[in-house]
Write an enzyme that holds these catalytic residues in place. Structure first.
Site, PDB file in Angstrom:
ATOM      1  N   ARG A 196      41.528 -84.705  10.535  1.00 47.25           N
ATOM      2  CA  ARG A 196      41.590 -83.453  11.282  1.00 47.25           C
ATOM      3  C   ARG A 196      40.390 -82.543  11.006  1.00 47.25           C
ATOM      4  NH1 ARG A 196      47.089 -84.106   9.519  1.00 47.25           N
ATOM      5  NH2 ARG A 196      48.336 -84.944  11.224  1.00 47.25           N
ATOM      6  N   VAL A 197      39.575 -82.899  10.040  1.00 46.46           N
ATOM      7  CA  VAL A 197      38.328 -82.173   9.838  1.00 46.46           C
ATOM      8  C   VAL A 197      37.252 -82.728  10.770  1.00 46.46           C
ATOM      9  CG1 VAL A 197      36.536 -81.593   8.171  1.00 46.46           C
ATOM     10  CG2 VAL A 197      38.924 -81.597   7.474  1.00 46.46           C
TER      11      VAL A 197
END
Length: 494
Positions: free
Chosen positions: A364-365
């Site tokens: 999710r980064v």
């Protein structure tokens, strides 16, 4: 006799020098003991997680505080503890040693040495339960963590301060993937911490040997709470490891912690909860099972410049049953972490190692933490590979694909081969960039699939042999290497 008179005089002086005064002692007694949990009465002023000392020298900590009984989880063997034994409150919570003296050591969750190298030279003792950094104390996660694993670095880039879950069935390579990430830090500035929770002795030994042989063990800390350890040690192990890693983070350094694994930690928590008569919930886990992992993993963070700009990156591991990601503990951990790397048993048995399921895995980064050169070289690799996997399923039903589809299948098969990697053999960033360039430029399309492995193995030596980093020279060298591995080159007469 003069000697007796001198001895009597010195003894008298010693006794007279002792300050005699009343002393309060918090004392209780054991009402029940079994399965590593003791029920204690008489200690009304005990705090949560306070260390309790038994008459035989054993220690435990208060986990449940009821009006009449205290549920104490043993940190030592309970064989010699019996009902009616005395128990004393110490007034202290569970603390562990921290500092540079732990580097290169194998210890239990209380910091007691397991490697036979003597005591640990601790800089301080910190409690295992520490508050997570506040929002204002955190910074953006932008610096990359190079794991040396091609499929991770190119498709699911990790950042310093991130929490990435490694999840999959039993024996699908979860620990190997995490250990490879630790080995890849041999020449980086990251401190590595490996926490084994409820693991077999043989599994821990193999992990330690891999770190000692392939990694920089002098910059590693190994915390072991094996399957035969007291349940209290297994329960505190992840928190103890996090505290030891936080010491370096708070000094402005960078640390990477692997917790292997939180599924066994959750099972230990359930066991303790049931033995201390807490109300069971879903799958017999107590209601706070989400909270114990949330407060643990929230401690991984990238600190702001005002706090020293240190970072603590967490790679927790969870085990699924028959690939069921919707089970209670996996879904809890997926919701807590910043992404997950899913390992698929079918891919593993087909020989695709690391057996990463590209469709279910996510970071999710994302590309914010990926090295710019690698992000540019990878390009549309993930999309191309996903399309290949779909086309491969459809072509199994028969039919002759057209030229464009056939080219996609050819390229996809080479991508899959390029993403395969032997264990404990991390690649440098430059090697990964060059490999992705070769894939994207189609240099591997003419090779047999089996030759891609040979190309990847020979690539680092070819790059090291170049006197220049000019991209044209690198591409020329890679073209020559690929051409030497084609069937035509192998069958050509000298």
């Amino acid at each position: 006799m003069p000697h007796d008179a001198d001895w009597l005089a010195s003894a008298t002086a010693a006794v007279e020098g002792i300050a005699l005064a009343p002393r309060a002692e918090h004392r209780g007694r054991v009402e029940e003991i079994g399965d590593g949990v003791a029920m204690i009465s008489g200690l009304r002023d005990v705090r949560l997680d306070e260390v309790l000392r038994f008459a035989g020298g054993q220690f435990g900590f208060a986990r449940v505080l009821d009006p009449n009984l205290i549920g104490c989880v043993m940190l030592d063997s309970a064989v010699a503890v019996q009902a009616e034994d005395a128990v004393f409150g110490t007034g202290e919570v569970v603390n562990v040693p921290v500092g540079e003296g732990l580097l290169g050591r194998i210890v239990d969750p209380l910091g007691r040495p397991l490697d036979g190298k003597g005591g640990v030279d601790a800089a301080a003792h910190w409690p295992i339960e520490r508050p997570a950094p506040s929002i204002i104390d955190r910074d953006l996660v932008t610096e990359p963590v190079q794991t040396g694993v091609v499929v991770v670095d190119t498709l699911f880039a990790l950042g310093r301060g991130q929490r990435e879950l490694i999840v999959g069935d039993h024996s699908t390579g979860k620990t190997t993937l995490a250990i490879d990430a630790l080995i890849a830090q041999a020449h980086s500035d990251m401190i590595c911490v490996y926490v084994a929770v409820g693991q077999k002795t043989s599994s821990v030994r193999h992990a330690v040997e891999a770190l000692q042989i392939h990694g920089n063990f002098a910059r590693c800390i190994v915390i072991v709470a094996g399957a035969a350890s007291a349940p209290g040690l297994q329960w505190i192990a992840p928190y103890a490891g996090m505290t030891m890693a936080e010491y370096f983070r708070d000094k402005g350094q960078h640390a990477l912690i692997v917790i292997d694994d939180l599924s066994k930690h959750a099972a230990t928590h359930r066991e303790i909860a049931l033995l201390t008569r807490q109300s069971p919930g879903r799958e017999a886990y107590p209601g706070d099972v989400f909270y114990i992992h949330a407060r643990l993993l929230e401690r991984a963070a990238k600190l702001s410049q005002a706090r020293g700009a240190g970072s603590l990156t967490a790679l927790p591991i969870a085990e699924t049953d028959q690939g069921n990601l919707s089970a209670y503990i996996p879904t809890n951990l997926i919701s807590i972490t910043d992404g997950q790397i899913v390992l698929d048993a079918a891919l593993f048995h087909q020989g695709q190692k690391p057996a990463v399921d590209v469709g279910l895995s996510v970071s999710r980064v994302g590309g914010k933490t990926q090295a710019p050169s690698l992000r540019k070289a990878a390009g549309t690799l993930r999309l191309d590979y996903a399309q290949f996997l779909e086309l491969e399923v459809f072509t199994r039903f028969g039919g002759m694909p057209d030229g464009r589809v056939k080219a996609q299948l050819t390229r996809g098969a080479r991508i899959r081969a390029a993403l395969q990697q032997a264990q404990h053999a991390p690649l440098r960033l430059g090697d990964e960039v060059a490999l992705m360039l070769a894939v994207q430029l189609g240099l591997l399309d003419a090779l047999p699939v089996a030759a891609v492995k040979v190309f990847r193995a020979a690539l680092p030596a070819v790059l090291d042999g170049l006197d220049t980093e000019d991209q044209a020279a690198v591409l020329t060298a890679m073209r020559q290497l690929a051409a030497s591995l084609t069937p035509e080159a192998k069958t050509a007469k000298p």
